[in-house]
Design an enzyme around this catalytic site. Structure first.
Site, PDB file in Angstrom:
ATOM      1  N   THR A  38       0.817  -1.319  -0.424  1.00  8.25           N
ATOM      2  CA  THR A  38       0.171   0.261   0.429  1.00  8.25           C
ATOM      3  C   THR A  38       0.841   1.411  -0.093  1.00  8.25           C
ATOM      4  OG1 THR A  38      -0.035  -0.324   2.220  1.00  8.25           O
ATOM      5  CG2 THR A  38      -2.165  -0.569   1.223  1.00  8.25           C
ATOM      6  N   ASP A  39       0.725   2.508  -0.614  1.00  7.20           N
ATOM      7  CA  ASP A  39       0.744   3.395  -0.973  1.00  7.20           C
ATOM      8  C   ASP A  39       1.043   4.291   0.981  1.00  7.20           C
ATOM      9  OD1 ASP A  39       0.938   3.347  -2.808  1.00  7.20           O
ATOM     10  OD2 ASP A  39      -0.617   4.369  -3.795  1.00  7.20           O
ATOM     11  N   LYS A  40       1.910   5.681   0.343  1.00  6.30           N
ATOM     12  CA  LYS A  40       2.522   5.908   1.907  1.00  6.30           C
ATOM     13  C   LYS A  40       1.082   6.533   1.706  1.00  6.30           C
ATOM     14  CE  LYS A  40       4.452  10.518   3.107  1.00  6.30           C
ATOM     15  NZ  LYS A  40       5.108  11.993   1.927  1.00  6.30           N
ATOM     16  N   VAL A  97      -1.283   5.195   2.836  1.00  9.50           N
ATOM     17  CA  VAL A  97      -2.863   4.192   3.276  1.00  9.50           C
ATOM     18  C   VAL A  97      -3.094   3.256   4.005  1.00  9.50           C
ATOM     19  CG1 VAL A  97      -4.257   2.556   0.810  1.00  9.50           C
ATOM     20  CG2 VAL A  97      -3.051   4.635   0.027  1.00  9.50           C
ATOM     21  N   ASN A 100       6.357   2.219  -3.344  1.00 13.59           N
ATOM     22  CA  ASN A 100       5.443   1.928  -2.220  1.00 13.59           C
ATOM     23  C   ASN A 100       3.886   1.311  -3.183  1.00 13.59           C
ATOM     24  OD1 ASN A 100       6.591   0.694   0.225  1.00 13.59           O
ATOM     25  ND2 ASN A 100       6.518   3.212   1.141  1.00 13.59           N
TER      26      ASN A 100
END
Length: 421
Positions: free
Chosen positions: A139-141, A143, A418
């Protein structure tokens, strides 16, 4: 007679002097030899001390190995999956970045808790491959996740989940644990992933709407119908090379399969109207979901024509805006093929989380949704992002969009790569 005595006396004095000098020389030699012996003894002393230290270290190592062997015997490692929920605010995504402690991730916290609880050996902390560790989705920063699943080998100690959670911060929690087959890999065995995106409905207002009064906006049924009509266009397999970074249109991995995308009915929270978008697909690329939502918002608000969506799947480069990461949540991961093959064999559990639904719901209500709502109300991330939409040129050619891509690439690098998948 008188002449012999002085001669004997002189000889006696000479001998006495000689003896004295010889004794002095002997004494000097003895002192020199003593000094040499002392100098020669220093390395020997150091060697003895080093040997002693080595022996102590060896003894400690043997003791640790003995304790480890005892633990292994008492709690042998088993292949399991952990259901993990977390609020991503303040973290640089899910995936661990070894050697970059200033960019704290969810996995950093999880691995630390696994070591402190005694579920994995301390010397495996930096080499989680030894534990066959694999996350289902990166998962992204910023999220969050309500249904992240990781697979690994760990010691099934008493009250495993409780011991792990003792060492986790409140915004991260292990909600479930199940045994799986030895060859199970949470990423490779995953058939699909479901994400949710919570946003204030003012995102779907006209571009002429005064966002200073964002809390007063209410989504009309006709607008919601149009939103879902646009989202339905994403269903099926498309080339999403315009919805991520540095992906050529000819790259086969840019083709992704979407099975569901829908915006739910609006609801009120803290004096502002929100809605939740649900999207399910086999897998997603870096920023793909946020760009899918960003483009629909741009069309609904009137910044772009509807035809831009069809054009975005073609070979040409299209400038696609990326919605904020704040509201994105990994809701669930699906293991349909695994469940069909192993779920009914009498030896393995099905990988669904019906019994954990209440715990999942409670965690979202306690840690995920409040963070999204509070941050949106205080910082207005969606409203701020909406103000950047006029900058985008939705009719731009590949050359004209390069500068925007460069900006996004710099941001992607800052996010440490990420992925959402």
């Amino acid at each position: 007679m008188f002449k012999i005595r002085p001669l004997l006396s002189a000889l006696g004095n000479y001998r006495l002097t000689f003896d004295r000098h010889g004794g002095a020389r002997k004494l000097l030699c003895m002192m020199s030899e003593g000094a040499r012996d002392e100098e020669a003894g220093k390395p020997l002393k150091r060697a003895n001390e080093e040997n002693k230290d080595s022996a102590e270290k060896a003894a400690k190592k043997l003791k640790a190995e003995g304790e480890l062997a005892e633990d292994e015997k008492k709690y042998p490692k088993k292949k399991v999956v952990l259901l993990v929920a977390y609020s991503g605010k303040g973290y640089y995504g899910m995936q661990r970045n070894t050697g970059t402690s200033q960019f704290r991730t969810i996995e950093d916290e999880l691995v630390t808790a696994l070591i402190k609880s005694g579920c994995i050996p301390e010397n495996h902390g930096d080499e989680m491959k030894k534990m066959s560790f694999q996350r289902c989705a990166r998962t992204d920063k910023g999220v969050s996740a309500a249904g992240q699943v990781v697979s690994l080998k760990l010691r099934l100690i008493e009250d495993t989940m409780g011991k792990i959670n003792e060492h986790l911060p409140q915004q991260i929690k292990v909600l479930g644990l199940k045994r799986v087959t030895q060859g199970f890999n949470s990423k490779n065995n995953c058939d699909a992933r479901t994400y949710a995106y919570m946003l204030p409905t003012v995102a779907f207002s006209s571009k002429n709407y005064d966002t200073a009064d964002a809390a007063a906006f209410r989504l009309e049924p006709e607008t919601l119908q149009k939103v879902n009509s646009l989202f339905s266009l994403y269903k099926g397999t498309h080339n999403f090379h315009n919805f991520t970074s540095q992906k050529a249109p000819s790259d086969p991995s840019a083709r992704r399969y979407i099975t569901e995308m829908l915006c739910g009915e609006p609801f009120m929270n803290s004096g502002m109207q929100f809605a939740v978008i649900t999207v399910r697909g086999q897998s997603f690329m870096l920023h793909q979901i946020r760009k899918m939502i960003g483009l629909v918002i741009a069309v609904v608000k009137g910044y772009a024509k509807e035809e831009v969506m069809e054009r975005s799947w073609a070979q040409d480069k299209v400038d696609v805006p990326k919605a904020p990461g704040l509201g994105l949540v990994l809701e669930r991961v699906h293991f349909d093929r695994y469940n069909k093959r192993f779920g009914g064999d009498g030896l393995h559990e099905r990988l669904d989380w019906d019994l954990e639904e209440e715990a999942i719901k409670s965690f979202k209500e306690d840690h995920i949704y409040p963070t999204i709502v509070m941050t949106e109300c205080q910082e207005g991330s969606m409203v701020s992002w909406m103000s950047t939409l006029p900058i985008h040129d939705f009719e731009a050619t590949a050359t004209a969009t390069e500068s925007q891509d460069n900006k996004e690439q710099k941001q992607d690098n800052a996010d440490l790569g990420n992925d959402s998948d």
